[in-house]
Design a protein around this motif. Structure first.
Motif, mmCIF file in Angstrom:
data_model
loop_
_atom_site.group_PDB
_atom_site.id
_atom_site.type_symbol
_atom_site.label_atom_id
_atom_site.label_comp_id
_atom_site.label_asym_id
_atom_site.label_seq_id
_atom_site.Cartn_x
_atom_site.Cartn_y
_atom_site.Cartn_z
ATOM 1 N N ILE A 232 -62.920 -30.591 -23.297
ATOM 2 C CA ILE A 232 -64.062 -30.104 -22.537
ATOM 3 C C ILE A 232 -64.931 -31.308 -22.181
ATOM 4 N N VAL A 233 -65.241 -31.452 -20.904
ATOM 5 C CA VAL A 233 -66.050 -32.568 -20.430
ATOM 6 C C VAL A 233 -67.492 -32.106 -20.250
ATOM 7 N N CYS A 234 -68.417 -32.800 -20.903
ATOM 8 C CA CYS A 234 -69.851 -32.563 -20.728
ATOM 9 C C CYS A 234 -70.329 -33.480 -19.597
ATOM 10 N N LEU A 235 -70.711 -32.891 -18.497
ATOM 11 C CA LEU A 235 -71.004 -33.639 -17.272
ATOM 12 C C LEU A 235 -72.497 -33.623 -16.972
ATOM 13 N N ASN A 236 -73.087 -34.801 -16.748
ATOM 14 C CA ASN A 236 -74.497 -34.868 -16.357
ATOM 15 C C ASN A 236 -74.717 -34.199 -15.006
ATOM 16 N N SER A 237 -75.739 -33.375 -14.901
ATOM 17 C CA SER A 237 -76.086 -32.771 -13.619
ATOM 18 C C SER A 237 -76.593 -33.845 -12.657
ATOM 19 N N PHE B 282 -74.681 -30.262 -17.994
ATOM 20 C CA PHE B 282 -75.966 -30.164 -18.687
ATOM 21 C C PHE B 282 -77.028 -30.903 -17.899
ATOM 22 N N ASP B 283 -78.267 -30.462 -18.059
ATOM 23 C CA ASP B 283 -79.361 -30.960 -17.226
ATOM 24 C C ASP B 283 -80.264 -31.948 -17.949
ATOM 25 N N GLU B 284 -80.048 -32.131 -19.271
ATOM 26 C CA GLU B 284 -80.880 -33.051 -20.020
ATOM 27 C C GLU B 284 -80.402 -34.495 -19.844
ATOM 28 N N ASP B 285 -81.127 -35.430 -20.443
ATOM 29 C CA ASP B 285 -80.727 -36.833 -20.380
ATOM 30 C C ASP B 285 -79.590 -37.146 -21.346
ATOM 31 N N THR B 286 -79.465 -36.362 -22.404
ATOM 32 C CA THR B 286 -78.387 -36.559 -23.384
ATOM 33 C C THR B 286 -77.629 -35.247 -23.554
ATOM 34 N N PRO B 287 -76.392 -35.302 -24.038
ATOM 35 C CA PRO B 287 -75.587 -34.079 -24.178
ATOM 36 C C PRO B 287 -75.806 -33.343 -25.497
ATOM 37 N N VAL C 208 -61.789 -30.876 -28.553
ATOM 38 C CA VAL C 208 -62.180 -32.243 -28.231
ATOM 39 C C VAL C 208 -63.138 -32.199 -27.045
ATOM 40 N N ALA C 209 -64.180 -33.003 -27.094
ATOM 41 C CA ALA C 209 -65.125 -33.083 -25.987
ATOM 42 C C ALA C 209 -65.460 -34.539 -25.705
ATOM 43 N N THR C 210 -65.809 -34.797 -24.475
ATOM 44 C CA THR C 210 -66.306 -36.112 -24.075
ATOM 45 C C THR C 210 -67.369 -35.887 -23.023
ATOM 46 N N GLY C 211 -68.075 -36.934 -22.642
ATOM 47 C CA GLY C 211 -69.149 -36.730 -21.697
ATOM 48 C C GLY C 211 -69.446 -37.952 -20.857
ATOM 49 N N GLY C 212 -70.204 -37.727 -19.777
ATOM 50 C CA GLY C 212 -70.598 -38.815 -18.899
ATOM 51 C C GLY C 212 -70.967 -38.321 -17.524
ATOM 52 N N CYS C 213 -71.302 -39.266 -16.655
ATOM 53 C CA CYS C 213 -71.665 -38.931 -15.274
ATOM 54 C C CYS C 213 -70.435 -38.747 -14.390
#
Length: 472
Positions: free
Chosen positions: A368-373, A409-414, A340-345
């Motif tokens: 796993i959390v996808c975090l904006n740089s 991640f360094d992009e605008d979207t994950p 499972v993954a999620t993302g955000g700032c």
């Protein structure tokens, strides 16, 4: 399992776009390019797939030092690449697609090349493997006498699956299975005419079994599956599941890798072959090799060193020794678990975040959390954000028992990050429908699904920031 892949790497490039008009210069379509995606092909694709399955993979190959090689090394993140000195530039295959339909392919530097050099480290990887895949793409790797000797020795102890090429060397004697397609098998057996039937495949397989002195020959027959020929001389038909396929690219690589693993686990050749055919079909149903490509259509600015390292710029594990995000996803998936993954700032962590994360973790075996740089947050939220640095945001998230790993991640979207993690479930908080999420189409490529959890009103980072501003 410790798997060594031996063979030639290629760079595959997909140019994707739309065509709505003809060129004024000639009656040909004008392709408006939407994106350019690159991935490792040949032996590199076999190694990538096995690494994504959670195996310990070493790739014995040759990689040049040109621009194509830099893309290859980025695509092979997570694979131990052991290289000799190549005597030719990176072979590149570029496919142009309009929608899902290929219209042309350009091959550069794909002619046979002299055999590259070999190192002791490369030979040691062959000797220490629990299973071996030889992915011959006719670029000279299997001509090297030291590598051939090492493979012949290894074949006495571990399963060696050899995927041959018309321009490549013949398999060494004693390998477990050789896996030509029916066209390659009939050409090698010098059978005249075009005959893709199972009977023709079985006849060619019987001839090649004796010629190559392998334990078995598995002749693949496209959508019909494969025919397995063993010492008995009988051809066992292995049907493939019926699926819709837009692009069969990579099916043979998926089959060879899976076959080696199943043989390494002790399965009998007929059972291992049947499962490998199923794996290849499932791989194509999820988009095949094109689903693995990285979007490289937007060049990096300022020569940031992170741009050559792939979309993931930082990896954090929750405890010392715990596998970071990408490796954790592979390990959980290899054991049959749900990723499972999620993302955000996650700038100024609040109760709404905690509830969303806890709900997401309950859906699977890891979160796993996808975090904006910091740079990504700044571009999305403005110059005064983030309030909390990337390192501190990651540390706070990892302090929650429901979070197993954080990937920054360094992009605008994950999307590039998701393409590496390939979660079974992608979770977002909000009141919209799952299929409305911008990531929905990407997650569907590998058979994943999107889920939304309820939004908690009156709990937001912006609200907290405004409140802090009043008391500061």
């Amino acid at each position: 399992m410790k798997v060594t892949v031996v063979g030639d790497v290629l760079l595959d490039v997909d140019i994707n776009g739309t065509a709505t008009r003809l060129s004024p210069d000639a009656p040909v379509p004008v392709v408006d390019v939407a994106d350019i995606r690159r991935r490792a092909g040949g032996a590199g694709l076999v190694a990538t797939l096995l690494a994504r399955d959670g195996h310990d993979v070493a790739l014995v190959t040759a990689v040049s030092d040109d621009d194509g090689a830099s893309y290859l090394r980025r695509a092979l993140a997570g694979v131990a690449v052991l290289t000799g000195v190549p005597l030719a530039p990176t072979p590149t295959k570029t496919r142009v697609r309009i929608g899902t339909h290929p219209v042309v392919r350009f091959d550069e530097g794909c002619a046979p090349a002299p055999s590259p050099s070999c190192t002791g480290e490369m030979l040691a990887a062959i000797a220490s493997a629990e299973a071996i895949v030889v992915a011959d793409y006719g670029r000279g790797m299997t001509d090297n006498i030291d590598i051939r000797t090492a493979l012949a020795d290894a074949a006495h102890h571990v399963p060696v699956v050899w995927d041959p090429h018309p321009a490549g060397a013949e398999p060494v004697p004693g390998v477990a299975v050789v896996t030509p397609n029916v066209g390659e098998a009939r050409a090698a057996a010098k059978a005249g005419g075009l005959d893709p039937s199972r009977a023709a495949a079985a006849d060619a397989g019987k001839h090649l079994l004796e010629r190559w002195r392998s334990n078995a020959v598995l002749v693949t027959t496209g959508e019909d599956g494969a025919v397995l020929v063993e010492a008995s001389g009988l051809g066992k038909i292995i049907p493939a599941p019926k699926i819709m396929v837009d692009d069969p690219c990579g099916a043979g690589d998926r089959l060879a890798g899976s076959l080696a693993v199943y043989l390494g686990k002790g399965l009998a050749p007929p059972t291992a072959a049947a499962r490998a055919v199923e794996d290849a079909s499932a791989f194509l149903a999820k988009g095949g090799a094109s689903s693995l490509a990285m979007d490289t259509s937007t060049p990096s600015v300022g020569g940031d060193a992170r741009a050559t390292a792939g979309p993931v710029v930082e990896l954090f594990g929750r405890f010392p020794g715990l596998e970071p995000g990408v490796q954790l996803a592979r390990a959980v998936r290899a054991k049959g678990g749900t990723v499972v993954a999620t993302g955000g700032c996650f700038d100024l962590l609040h109760a709404g975040h905690a509830r969303t994360l806890a709900a997401a973790r309950d859906m699977g075996d890891c979160l796993i959390v996808c975090l904006n740089s910091d740079d990504s947050v700044r571009r999305l939220k403005g110059p005064h954000r983030p309030i909390v640095s990337m390192e501190d945001r990651a540390e706070l998230l990892l302090a929650l028992s429901c979070v197993d790993a954080v990937v920054v991640f360094d992009e605008d979207t994950p999307e590039a990050c998701l393409n590496q993690l390939r979660p079974d479930i992608w979770v977002k908080g909000g009141d919209y429908q799952p299929d409305e999420l911008p990531e929905a189409s990407l997650v569907a490529v590998w058979g994943g699904r999107c889920v939304t959890v309820p939004f908690h009103p009156a709990r937001s980072t912006s609200g907290l920031a405004e409140a802090l501003a009043k008391v500061s």
